[in-house]
Design a protein around this motif. Structure first.
Motif: not given
Lengths: 114, 112
Positions: A90, A105-108, A110, B36, B38, B41-44, B46, B89
């Motif tokens: 991330f 954060f961005g979407p990540g 994998r 956070y 989550k 398949a997505e970002g954390p 806030f 988190f």
């Protein structure tokens, strides 16, 4: 939405190959971060940047390098991928209000290293 | 050495009841705490934060409580909804530092 994109979103690679992940932001944030997320470890900081060409190591930086030649792009490179680098990566930026800093954060990405 | 600890890997709660997620920290220099959320398949994302000058911060169904003497914070979700099912988190930082330290996360299941 902090205007963060990551590419690629998924990648499969072989041990020993170089891999570069890209983080792109559109809102001119100064601070950018790379984390990895693994079960039982939460989010661990790999590297961060506090400006163009200004970067520093985080807690799990071994085997990773970063570059930031433009404000909007922060690149994470695995010089020679290993199976232990299989993870979800991330990117994050910081927004500061007063003395408090919050990361978004961005979407990540994998990554699977075979 | 984990500076931020979430000792419960998972929590299951009935819809409509209260969810309480706990977090402990060891570094007395931490003065800003965040939660956070989550989804897979997505970002954390806030959720809520609290400064060390406060002991409570509320935002809708979410309330964070901070006990500085015990170095403990908790996130309360009332009432819990199935859409709250996610990994949460806890995170902490100190003013002027570059780093935010995250806990390992707690997976919340809200049963309908």
């Amino acid at each position: 939405d902090a205007g963060i994109t990551q590419s690629p979103r998924h990648k499969v690679t072989e041990t020993g190959t170089p891999v570069t992940l890209r983080c792109h932001q559109t809102e001119n944030h100064r601070y950018m971060y790379w984390y990895r997320q693994d079960p039982g470890h939460g989010l661990r900081l790999i590297h961060y940047s506090y400006g163009v060409k200004d970067t520093d190591k985080g807690e799990v930086s071994d085997g990773y390098s970063v570059s930031r030649s433009k404000t909007e792009d922060f690149l994470l490179t695995l010089e020679s991928a290993t199976s232990s680098q299989t993870s979800v990566y991330f990117c994050a930026i910081s927004e500061v209000q007063g003395t408090q800093e919050t990361q978004y954060f961005g979407p990540g990405t994998r990554l699977l290293v075979l | 050495d984990q500076q931020v600890k979430q000792n419960s890997p998972s929590l299951s709660v009935q819809e409509g009841r209260i969810s309480i997620l706990n977090c402990d920290y060891t570094n007395s220099m931490f003065d800003y705490f965040l939660w956070y959320k989550k989804y897979p398949a997505e970002g954390p994302t806030f959720l809520i934060s609290i400064s060390s000058i406060k002991d409570k911060n509320e935002d809708g169904r979410f309330t964070v409580f901070l006990n500085k003497s015990a170095k403990h914070l908790s996130l309360h979700i009332v009432p819990s909804q199935p859409g709250d099912s996610a990994v949460y988190f806890c995170a902490a930082r100190s003013t002027g530092g570059f780093k935010t330290i995250f806990g390992a996360g707690t997976r919340l299941f809200v049963k309908a």
